[in-house]
Design a protein around this motif. Structure first.
Motif, PDB file in Angstrom:
ATOM      1  N   SER A 107      16.278  58.959  34.154  1.00  0.00           N
ATOM      2  CA  SER A 107      16.162  58.888  35.601  1.00  0.00           C
ATOM      3  C   SER A 107      17.520  58.598  36.244  1.00  0.00           C
ATOM      4  O   SER A 107      18.168  57.596  35.937  1.00  0.00           O
ATOM      5  N   GLU A 108      17.915  59.466  37.168  1.00  0.00           N
ATOM      6  CA  GLU A 108      19.199  59.273  37.837  1.00  0.00           C
ATOM      7  C   GLU A 108      19.179  58.058  38.754  1.00  0.00           C
ATOM      8  O   GLU A 108      20.204  57.404  38.949  1.00  0.00           O
ATOM      9  N   GLY A 109      18.043  57.736  39.302  1.00  0.00           N
ATOM     10  CA  GLY A 109      17.935  56.552  40.151  1.00  0.00           C
ATOM     11  C   GLY A 109      18.199  55.274  39.373  1.00  0.00           C
ATOM     12  O   GLY A 109      18.920  54.382  39.836  1.00  0.00           O
ATOM     13  N   TRP A 110      17.623  55.179  38.179  1.00  0.00           N
ATOM     14  CA  TRP A 110      17.858  53.999  37.347  1.00  0.00           C
ATOM     15  C   TRP A 110      19.278  53.983  36.802  1.00  0.00           C
ATOM     16  O   TRP A 110      19.875  52.913  36.627  1.00  0.00           O
ATOM     17  N   GLN A 111      19.820  55.152  36.531  1.00  0.00           N
ATOM     18  CA  GLN A 111      21.220  55.205  36.101  1.00  0.00           C
ATOM     19  C   GLN A 111      22.123  54.618  37.182  1.00  0.00           C
ATOM     20  O   GLN A 111      23.008  53.803  36.896  1.00  0.00           O
ATOM     21  N   LEU A 112      21.898  55.017  38.416  1.00  0.00           N
ATOM     22  CA  LEU A 112      22.696  54.515  39.524  1.00  0.00           C
ATOM     23  C   LEU A 112      22.487  53.013  39.701  1.00  0.00           C
ATOM     24  O   LEU A 112      23.443  52.256  39.915  1.00  0.00           O
ATOM     25  N   THR A 113      21.239  52.566  39.598  1.00  0.00           N
ATOM     26  CA  THR A 113      20.940  51.141  39.760  1.00  0.00           C
ATOM     27  C   THR A 113      21.667  50.301  38.713  1.00  0.00           C
ATOM     28  O   THR A 113      22.323  49.303  39.044  1.00  0.00           O
ATOM     29  N   PHE A 114      21.551  50.683  37.452  1.00  0.00           N
ATOM     30  CA  PHE A 114      22.214  49.922  36.400  1.00  0.00           C
ATOM     31  C   PHE A 114      23.740  50.026  36.493  1.00  0.00           C
ATOM     32  O   PHE A 114      24.453  49.076  36.180  1.00  0.00           O
ATOM     33  N   SER A 115      24.248  51.157  36.951  1.00  0.00           N
ATOM     34  CA  SER A 115      25.691  51.305  37.116  1.00  0.00           C
ATOM     35  C   SER A 115      26.227  50.377  38.199  1.00  0.00           C
ATOM     36  O   SER A 115      27.287  49.765  38.040  1.00  0.00           O
ATOM     37  N   VAL A 116      25.489  50.243  39.283  1.00  0.00           N
ATOM     38  CA  VAL A 116      25.889  49.331  40.354  1.00  0.00           C
ATOM     39  C   VAL A 116      25.817  47.889  39.874  1.00  0.00           C
ATOM     40  O   VAL A 116      26.711  47.077  40.162  1.00  0.00           O
ATOM     41  N   VAL A 117      24.768  47.551  39.123  1.00  0.00           N
ATOM     42  CA  VAL A 117      24.666  46.201  38.570  1.00  0.00           C
ATOM     43  C   VAL A 117      25.840  45.928  37.632  1.00  0.00           C
ATOM     44  O   VAL A 117      26.443  44.841  37.658  1.00  0.00           O
ATOM     45  N   GLY A 118      26.213  46.893  36.820  1.00  0.00           N
ATOM     46  CA  GLY A 118      27.376  46.742  35.938  1.00  0.00           C
ATOM     47  C   GLY A 118      28.660  46.568  36.721  1.00  0.00           C
ATOM     48  O   GLY A 118      29.519  45.756  36.355  1.00  0.00           O
ATOM     49  N   ALA A 119      28.813  47.312  37.810  1.00  0.00           N
ATOM     50  CA  ALA A 119      30.013  47.187  38.638  1.00  0.00           C
ATOM     51  C   ALA A 119      30.098  45.800  39.262  1.00  0.00           C
ATOM     52  O   ALA A 119      31.166  45.176  39.276  1.00  0.00           O
ATOM     53  N   VAL A 120      28.974  45.292  39.754  1.00  0.00           N
ATOM     54  CA  VAL A 120      28.961  43.956  40.348  1.00  0.00           C
ATOM     55  C   VAL A 120      29.265  42.904  39.289  1.00  0.00           C
ATOM     56  O   VAL A 120      30.054  41.973  39.524  1.00  0.00           O
ATOM     57  N   ALA A 121      28.677  43.033  38.113  1.00  0.00           N
ATOM     58  CA  ALA A 121      28.911  42.052  37.051  1.00  0.00           C
ATOM     59  C   ALA A 121      30.375  42.027  36.625  1.00  0.00           C
ATOM     60  O   ALA A 121      30.974  40.948  36.480  1.00  0.00           O
ATOM     61  N   VAL A 122      30.972  43.181  36.450  1.00  0.00           N
ATOM     62  CA  VAL A 122      32.380  43.231  36.046  1.00  0.00           C
ATOM     63  C   VAL A 122      33.277  42.748  37.181  1.00  0.00           C
ATOM     64  O   VAL A 122      34.249  42.023  36.953  1.00  0.00           O
ATOM     65  N   GLY A 123      32.957  43.099  38.416  1.00  0.00           N
ATOM     66  CA  GLY A 123      33.743  42.637  39.555  1.00  0.00           C
ATOM     67  C   GLY A 123      33.704  41.127  39.716  1.00  0.00           C
ATOM     68  O   GLY A 123      34.729  40.485  39.945  1.00  0.00           O
ATOM     69  N   VAL A 124      32.527  40.542  39.577  1.00  0.00           N
ATOM     70  CA  VAL A 124      32.400  39.082  39.676  1.00  0.00           C
ATOM     71  C   VAL A 124      33.145  38.412  38.529  1.00  0.00           C
ATOM     72  O   VAL A 124      33.829  37.397  38.720  1.00  0.00           O
ATOM     73  N   THR A 125      33.040  38.971  37.334  1.00  0.00           N
ATOM     74  CA  THR A 125      33.769  38.415  36.192  1.00  0.00           C
ATOM     75  C   THR A 125      35.269  38.469  36.425  1.00  0.00           C
ATOM     76  O   THR A 125      35.992  37.501  36.140  1.00  0.00           O
ATOM     77  N   ALA A 126      35.759  39.579  36.947  1.00  0.00           N
ATOM     78  CA  ALA A 126      37.192  39.696  37.230  1.00  0.00           C
ATOM     79  C   ALA A 126      37.622  38.693  38.297  1.00  0.00           C
ATOM     80  O   ALA A 126      38.687  38.082  38.194  1.00  0.00           O
ATOM     81  N   LEU A 127      36.785  38.500  39.315  1.00  0.00           N
ATOM     82  CA  LEU A 127      37.106  37.538  40.361  1.00  0.00           C
ATOM     83  C   LEU A 127      37.164  36.118  39.809  1.00  0.00           C
ATOM     84  O   LEU A 127      38.084  35.352  40.126  1.00  0.00           O
ATOM     85  N   ILE A 128      36.231  35.764  38.955  1.00  0.00           N
ATOM     86  CA  ILE A 128      36.228  34.433  38.347  1.00  0.00           C
ATOM     87  C   ILE A 128      37.450  34.255  37.457  1.00  0.00           C
ATOM     88  O   ILE A 128      38.097  33.206  37.472  1.00  0.00           O
ATOM     89  N   ARG A 129      37.809  35.268  36.698  1.00  0.00           N
ATOM     90  CA  ARG A 129      38.990  35.167  35.838  1.00  0.00           C
ATOM     91  C   ARG A 129      40.277  35.087  36.664  1.00  0.00           C
ATOM     92  O   ARG A 129      41.202  34.364  36.296  1.00  0.00           O
ATOM     93  N   MET A 130      40.337  35.814  37.766  1.00  0.00           N
ATOM     94  CA  MET A 130      41.514  35.718  38.632  1.00  0.00           C
ATOM     95  C   MET A 130      41.632  34.318  39.212  1.00  0.00           C
ATOM     96  O   MET A 130      42.724  33.766  39.309  1.00  0.00           O
ATOM     97  N   ALA A 131      40.523  33.744  39.608  1.00  0.00           N
ATOM     98  CA  ALA A 131      40.549  32.385  40.163  1.00  0.00           C
ATOM     99  C   ALA A 131      40.947  31.371  39.098  1.00  0.00           C
ATOM    100  O   ALA A 131      41.630  30.396  39.387  1.00  0.00           O
ATOM    101  N   ALA A 132      40.551  31.607  37.864  1.00  0.00           N
ATOM    102  CA  ALA A 132      40.877  30.668  36.788  1.00  0.00           C
ATOM    103  C   ALA A 132      42.334  30.783  36.361  1.00  0.00           C
ATOM    104  O   ALA A 132      42.951  29.790  35.990  1.00  0.00           O
ATOM    105  N   ILE A 133      42.895  31.979  36.424  1.00  0.00           N
ATOM    106  CA  ILE A 133      44.281  32.176  35.990  1.00  0.00           C
ATOM    107  C   ILE A 133      45.245  31.515  36.969  1.00  0.00           C
ATOM    108  O   ILE A 133      46.191  30.856  36.580  1.00  0.00           O
ATOM    109  N   ALA A 134      45.016  31.697  38.252  1.00  0.00           N
ATOM    110  CA  ALA A 134      45.929  31.164  39.269  1.00  0.00           C
ATOM    111  C   ALA A 134      45.227  30.079  40.061  1.00  0.00           C
ATOM    112  O   ALA A 134      44.795  30.280  41.189  1.00  0.00           O
ATOM    113  N   THR A 135      45.088  28.906  39.487  1.00  0.00           N
ATOM    114  CA  THR A 135      44.464  27.785  40.186  1.00  0.00           C
ATOM    115  C   THR A 135      45.478  27.142  41.118  1.00  0.00           C
ATOM    116  O   THR A 135      46.680  27.195  40.872  1.00  0.00           O
TER     117      THR A 135
END
Length: 146
Positions: A107-135
């Motif tokens: 299903s292309e709808g579920w593909q898009l849904t999971f892809s967006v969830v993956g993008a948010v998860a990786v983006g939040v992880t990158a933001l947390i790591r950026m905050a941790a690197i430069a405190t």
């Protein structure tokens, strides 16, 4: 034999997801390095010159970004700098997740849904790591007060 293939596939997906989350902060420097390296190669620098220019550009991008996060004081500017690093990481997370779920979900709808969830998860992880690197305490100001 099929069980070994399934277990190997799960291990490979887990490894690549771990690698993606670990290297998410370096998406912008990687893109800058690859772009500069390709430009250098196209202008006639050869393979070695392109690799050196790309490595230098990637290292400078990461270093300048870290210095800006440490020394820039306005919160809005720090957020803009962090978003410059988070946006390419989120895009990479979207495409990596889409590449995985494209082969597992029809299903292309579920593909898009999971892809967006993956993008948010990786983006939040990158933001947390950026905050941790430069405190804020990493500028050495605590030594001047003591």
């Amino acid at each position: 034999m099929i069980l070994i293939g399934i277990l190997f596939s799960i291990a490979a997906i887990g490894f690549f997801c771990w690698l993606l989350f670990t290297l998410a902060v370096f998406a912008l420097p990687f893109f800058a390095g690859v772009t500069a390296g390709m430009w250098a190669y196209d202008t006639g620098a050869g393979w070695l010159g392109a690799i050196l220019v790309g490595a230098l550009a990637g290292g400078l991008t990461f270093g300048i970004g870290q210095l800006l996060l440490v020394f820039v004081r306005p919160l809005w500017a720090r957020v803009v700098i962090a978003l410059a690093f988070v946006a390419p990481a989120a895009i990479a997370g979207y495409h990596a997740t889409h590449g995985i779920v494209k082969h597992t979900m029809p299903s292309e709808g579920w593909q898009l849904t999971f892809s967006v969830v993956g993008a948010v998860a990786v983006g939040v992880t990158a933001l947390i790591r950026m905050a941790a690197i430069a405190t804020p305490g990493s500028t050495g100001q605590g030594l001047a007060r003591g």
